[in-house]
Enzyme design. Structure first.
Site, short mmCIF file in Angstrom:
data_model
loop_
_atom_site.label_atom_id
_atom_site.label_comp_id
_atom_site.label_asym_id
_atom_site.label_seq_id
_atom_site.Cartn_x
_atom_site.Cartn_y
_atom_site.Cartn_z
CG ASP A 195 -2.39 -0.47 -0.99
OD1 ASP A 195 -2.11 0.45 -0.80
OD2 ASP A 195 -3.44 -1.08 -1.22
CB THR A 213 -5.88 -3.57 -7.56
OG1 THR A 213 -6.47 -3.42 -8.78
CG2 THR A 213 -6.55 -3.05 -6.32
N GLY A 218 -5.77 0.77 3.72
CA GLY A 218 -5.50 0.48 5.27
C GLY A 218 -5.21 -1.10 5.13
CD GLU A 245 -8.56 4.11 0.42
OE1 GLU A 245 -8.58 3.31 0.93
OE2 GLU A 245 -8.41 4.17 -0.97
N GLY A 248 6.46 3.92 -10.30
CA GLY A 248 6.05 2.70 -11.39
C GLY A 248 6.90 1.96 -11.93
CD GLN A 293 10.80 4.58 -15.94
OE1 GLN A 293 12.01 4.49 -15.97
NE2 GLN A 293 9.82 4.00 -16.64
O1 RIB Z 1 -4.82 0.24 -3.20
C1 RIB Z 1 -5.89 -0.40 -3.58
C2 RIB Z 1 -7.09 -0.05 -2.84
O2 RIB Z 1 -7.61 1.17 -3.23
C3 RIB Z 1 -8.60 -0.84 -3.34
O3 RIB Z 1 -8.30 -2.17 -2.37
C4 RIB Z 1 -9.49 -0.15 -3.11
O4 RIB Z 1 -10.27 -0.47 -1.94
C5 RIB Z 1 -8.97 1.07 -2.64
O5 RIB Z 1 -8.89 1.68 -1.28
#
Ligand code: RIB
Length: 299
Positions: free
Chosen positions: A244, A240, A40, A136, A214, A216
């Site tokens: 998002d 990571t 989020g 989440e 990914g 692709q």
């Molecule tokens: O998408 C990455 C995130 O997934 C991380 O920041 C972690 O907190 C998890 O929520």
């Protein structure tokens, strides 16, 4: 147009490791960082960096106030984030030498969202506004239903995948952004075309789908047909928050002028920049960096 991100706020504990730890193994890390994360929070930061008017709603504990500082620094409104008497959610993230990761989540305050918090939060929004959700926090299914009743446009990134998503009222979702793993969990299908047609058959033909693949690239499908965008060939440092960033930049650009091709390009470039940096929300580029990178690619 305003966008509400009703989602998780996590403290990320990130460990650089030679390889992702195996069952029964104890592994020393080569580096450690504590930073702001949560799908989020990351998506709210990406949207704000892409120039949108963003409101974050969710919950933290007293140990998570630095997460609010990071959101405010990115120009995200945090008035709707509640501070509760429990621990902030956290993530233990391993990142290996190829930039691949694995994540363990502890939901903490993210699971303490109540129906009355949802109603209070949504009362500040109306038709014309968007809400962006992930998987989440507690009661995502209820947020979908209640947001739709208020006339909001609902975007859902059902990440991380879990079995309960199949029970949600996905026919109410306007834009579904998911990866192949989430698509397989939701539909049982592995091929992108099968995932998309299965979602349309089971839920709603009205739902716009953005399926990320990914390395692709990504496929976007709506009533006008399909668009495919290739990924950029970059060497990852840390993947990571790549998804998002993609989600935030796509929605920001799409909401602005409904130009899907431009939104796909912009999201692809932004997430390629993210994976070349370490960290979650801290690795998300701002709009100026994305525009500069787009100009370089086009030159
Ligand atoms: O998408 C990455 C995130 O997934 C991380 O920041 C972690 O907190 C998890 O929520």
């Amino acid at each position: 147009m305003r966008i509400l991100v009703f989602g998780s706020l996590n403290i990320d504990h990130t460990y650089r490791v030679s390889h992702l730890v195996r069952a029964g193994e104890t592994l020393a890390s080569d580096g450690y960082q504590k930073s702001e994360g949560g799908k989020g929070l990351n998506q709210a930061v990406a949207l704000a960096k892409a120039g949108m008017d963003v409101y974050m709603a969710g919950a933290i504990g007293p140990d998570g106030t630095f997460l609010l500082d990071a959101l405010r620094a990115a120009n995200v409104n945090t008035d709707l984030v509640k501070t509760l008497h429990c621990a902030t959610g956290h993530a233990m993230i391993q990142v290996d030498e190829d930039g691949a990761n694995s994540i363990i989540l502890h939901s903490g305050a993210n699971e303490q969202i109540t129906l009355s918090m949802i109603d209070e939060t949504l009362s500040h929004f109306a038709a014309g506004d968007w809400v962006l959700l992930q998987n989440e926090i507690a009661h995502v299914d209820e947020i979908i239903v209640r947001a739709k009743q208020r006339g909001l446009t609902v975007a859902l990134n059902p990440s991380p995948a879990s079995a309960n998503i199949r029970l949600w009222r996905l026919e109410l979702v306007d834009l579904l952004i998911l990866n192949e793993v989430e698509g397989k969990d939701l539909t049982g299908e592995s091929e992108p075309a099968d995932i998309i047609s299965s979602i349309h058959v089971r839920y709603s033909k009205r739902c716009k789908i953005l399926l990320t693949l990914g390395a692709q690239g990504a496929i976007y499908v709506d009533e006008n047909g399909a668009l495919i965008e290739r990924a950029l060939p970059v060497t990852p440092v840390d993947t990571t928050a790549a998804g998002d960033t993609f989600t935030g930049y796509f929605i920001a650009q799409y909401a602005r002028d409904k130009n899907v091709r431009a939104a796909l390009r912009c999201a692809t470039v932004a997430s390629a920049l993210t994976i070349q940096r370490q960290g979650a929300s801290r690795s998300i580029p701002d709009q100026r960096e994305v525009i500069e990178a787009m100009h370089k690619i086009e030159a």
